[in-house]
Design an enzyme around this catalytic site. Structure first.
Site, PDB file in Angstrom:
ATOM      1  N   ARG A  48      22.575 -26.496  70.417  1.00 48.01           N
ATOM      2  CA  ARG A  48      23.069 -26.188  69.073  1.00 48.01           C
ATOM      3  C   ARG A  48      24.425 -25.497  69.178  1.00 48.01           C
ATOM      4  O   ARG A  48      25.295 -25.668  68.336  1.00 48.01           O
ATOM      5  CB  ARG A  48      22.063 -25.303  68.315  1.00 48.01           C
ATOM      6  CG  ARG A  48      22.623 -24.767  66.997  1.00 48.01           C
ATOM      7  CD  ARG A  48      21.573 -24.233  66.013  1.00 48.01           C
ATOM      8  NE  ARG A  48      20.416 -23.625  66.616  1.00 48.01           N
ATOM      9  CZ  ARG A  48      20.391 -22.412  67.184  1.00 48.01           C
ATOM     10  NH1 ARG A  48      21.479 -21.677  67.218  1.00 48.01           N
ATOM     11  NH2 ARG A  48      19.281 -21.955  67.711  1.00 48.01           N
ATOM     12  N   TYR A 100      33.048 -34.781  44.064  1.00 46.39           N
ATOM     13  CA  TYR A 100      31.808 -35.456  44.394  1.00 46.39           C
ATOM     14  C   TYR A 100      30.651 -34.669  43.765  1.00 46.39           C
ATOM     15  O   TYR A 100      30.617 -33.435  43.845  1.00 46.39           O
ATOM     16  CB  TYR A 100      31.658 -35.547  45.917  1.00 46.39           C
ATOM     17  CG  TYR A 100      30.280 -35.981  46.341  1.00 46.39           C
ATOM     18  CD1 TYR A 100      29.740 -37.177  45.875  1.00 46.39           C
ATOM     19  CD2 TYR A 100      29.501 -35.200  47.181  1.00 46.39           C
ATOM     20  CE1 TYR A 100      28.471 -37.578  46.241  1.00 46.39           C
ATOM     21  CE2 TYR A 100      28.227 -35.598  47.560  1.00 46.39           C
ATOM     22  CZ  TYR A 100      27.714 -36.788  47.083  1.00 46.39           C
ATOM     23  OH  TYR A 100      26.454 -37.174  47.439  1.00 46.39           O
ATOM     24  N   ASP A 172      39.385 -31.353  50.528  1.00 44.19           N
ATOM     25  CA  ASP A 172      38.458 -32.397  50.965  1.00 44.19           C
ATOM     26  C   ASP A 172      39.271 -33.679  51.085  1.00 44.19           C
ATOM     27  O   ASP A 172      39.674 -34.268  50.088  1.00 44.19           O
ATOM     28  CB  ASP A 172      37.321 -32.533  49.941  1.00 44.19           C
ATOM     29  CG  ASP A 172      36.280 -33.556  50.378  1.00 44.19           C
ATOM     30  OD1 ASP A 172      36.643 -34.491  51.117  1.00 44.19           O
ATOM     31  OD2 ASP A 172      35.120 -33.431  49.953  1.00 44.19           O
ATOM     32  N   LYS A 197      32.182 -41.344  55.855  1.00 40.35           N
ATOM     33  CA  LYS A 197      32.961 -42.341  55.124  1.00 40.35           C
ATOM     34  C   LYS A 197      33.963 -43.044  56.047  1.00 40.35           C
ATOM     35  O   LYS A 197      33.561 -43.633  57.017  1.00 40.35           O
ATOM     36  CB  LYS A 197      33.630 -41.659  53.932  1.00 40.35           C
ATOM     37  CG  LYS A 197      32.668 -40.735  53.147  1.00 40.35           C
ATOM     38  CD  LYS A 197      31.601 -41.506  52.385  1.00 40.35           C
ATOM     39  CE  LYS A 197      30.357 -40.683  52.083  1.00 40.35           C
ATOM     40  NZ  LYS A 197      30.558 -39.391  51.460  1.00 40.35           N
TER      41      LYS A 197
END
Ligand code: P1T
Length: 390
Positions: A48, A100, A172, A197
């Protein structure tokens, strides 16, 4: 000589693997690393906290955005939530009002109950950001072009307002990618991506990233990445690294296709079916001039609005989305396949109806993510699907 983005996309962060010379960064599928003795290790303790495949992706994306540091996450939403944890209860955020739906949901239903308040402003008016700033404002958050209405925010102007007041600016950059827009060069502090994306580009991974050149923020983000734990899997990092190598090529084709399609759609306006086409590359876009200055290309997202007609705009939109054969009716964007969706019923359904309507996310709004297929095939598909709704 500094390398161009096409070269960085292939090579940055990916020297041959030292033990074998493997040219492709291996997928380090391990949860932990064996230590010689307690606390005696080679910089890798637990996966992690550190993973070489993830580190390669982080270095690669940082290079593309011109950032010193990259931190990757399990999704774009995880990246967003982690950035917001740079703030604390009582802090205030000014955000663009077209976002979004999932980002809006994080601001309102995850962070507001924790004491972080957000004011939304028209992102096309820098003076609106200035007017909304308060002494406790710590962050400005914008998408540009926005999702789904493709409004453009003047990043240099908003960055200057933030700089004067010591406010962080997070952009963003999912819709543009660093190929078409580099917010850090315009004065932003943080760039956020849904790597799901364009960056990955193959519709097979959910991922996110934050890029910055601010060492203190990078350190805090890395702490939060480990402490909050929304890390991407090594396999997903490998897939995104593979996808990103062709990012500049894909974007070039997708933008070329989108320009052709946007022009064709614009020619249909006035014919009784299409009311309006929204695309930063069309001279009819209200901020076409700013877009041409700020972006290296108009992108491959197109939105358009259907007229009401006899059956109403919603039924017309449903007809189009059911009739497409090559394009797929699906959420998401930026992959090699052309996708078409209805924001009010799909990606932005989490926005309250009155707010959707105020913004212009109405029943007739359709959003298109243009893929890399042959443009004539995409056009033929749209033509037959739109004809069904005429
Ligand atoms: O889906 P995820 O990887 O968590 O990313 C969220 C996100 C963040 N920012 C922007 C601009 C986005 O468009 C998204 C996700 N958007 C869609 C799924 C969509 O279809 O618009």
């Amino acid at each position: 000589m500094s390398q161009r983005i096409e070269t960085l996309a292939v090579h940055a962060g990916q020297p041959p693997e030292p033990s074998t010379g493997a040219i492709s960064t291996p997928v380090f599928l391990t949860s932990t690393y064996v230590q010689q003795g307690p606390g005696e290790h080679r910089g890798y303790e637990y996966a992690r906290t550190q993973n070489p495949t993830r580190e390669a992706l982080e270095a690669n994306l940082a290079a593309l955005e011109g950032a010193r540091f990259g931190v990757c996450f399990a999704s774009g939403c995880a990246a967003t939530v982690t950035v917001l944890h740079l703030l604390r209860a009582g802090d205030h955020v000014v955000a663009g009002d077209d976002l979004y739906g999932g980002t809006f949901r994080i601001f309102e239903r995850v962070m507001r109950p924790l004491g972080l308040t957000t004011t939304y402003v028209d992102p096309t008016r820098p003076e609106a950001f200035a007017a909304a700033m308060r002494p406790e404002t710590r962050l400005v958050w914008v998408e540009t072009p926005t999702n789904p209405l493709l409004k453009i925010c003047d990043l240099a102007a908003v960055a200057e307002l933030c700089r004067q007041r010591g406010i962080l600016l997070a952009v963003d950059n999912t819709f543009m990618t660093p190929v078409l827009q580099r917010p850090l060069e315009l004065g932003a502090t943080l760039v956020v991506h849904s790597t799901t994306k364009y960056i990955n580009g193959h519709a097979d991974v959910i991922g996110g990233a934050v890029l910055t050149s601010d060492e203190g923020l990078a350190e805090r983000l890395r702490f939060l990445q480990n402490a909050m734990g929304a890390v991407p899997s090594p396999m997903d990092c490998f897939l995104i690294l593979r996808g990103v190598k062709t990012l500049p090529l894909r974007i070039e084709r997708q933008v070329d296709n989108a320009v052709r399609i946007a022009r064709w759609l614009a020619e249909q306006v006035g014919g009784g079916l299409i009311e309006r086409v929204i695309y930063p590359g069309l001279p009819s876009h209200p901020q076409h001039e700013l877009a041409s200055r700020q972006m290296r290309g108009p992108g491959a997202m197109i939105s358009f609005v259907l007229q009401d007609g006899r059956q109403g705009a919603l039924e017309r939109a449903r007809t189009v989305l059911r009739a497409v054969r090559l394009a797929s009716c699906a959420e998401s964007l930026g992959g090699v396949e052309t996708l078409i969706e209805h924001p009010a019923l799909m990606t932005h359904a989490s926005l309250p109806r009155d707010q959707r309507e105020r913004l212009g996310i109405g029943d007739g709004l359709i959003r298109l993510s243009v893929g890399i297929e042959h443009v004539d095939d995409i056009l033929a598909d749209l033509e037959q699907a739109l004809a069904r709704a005429a």
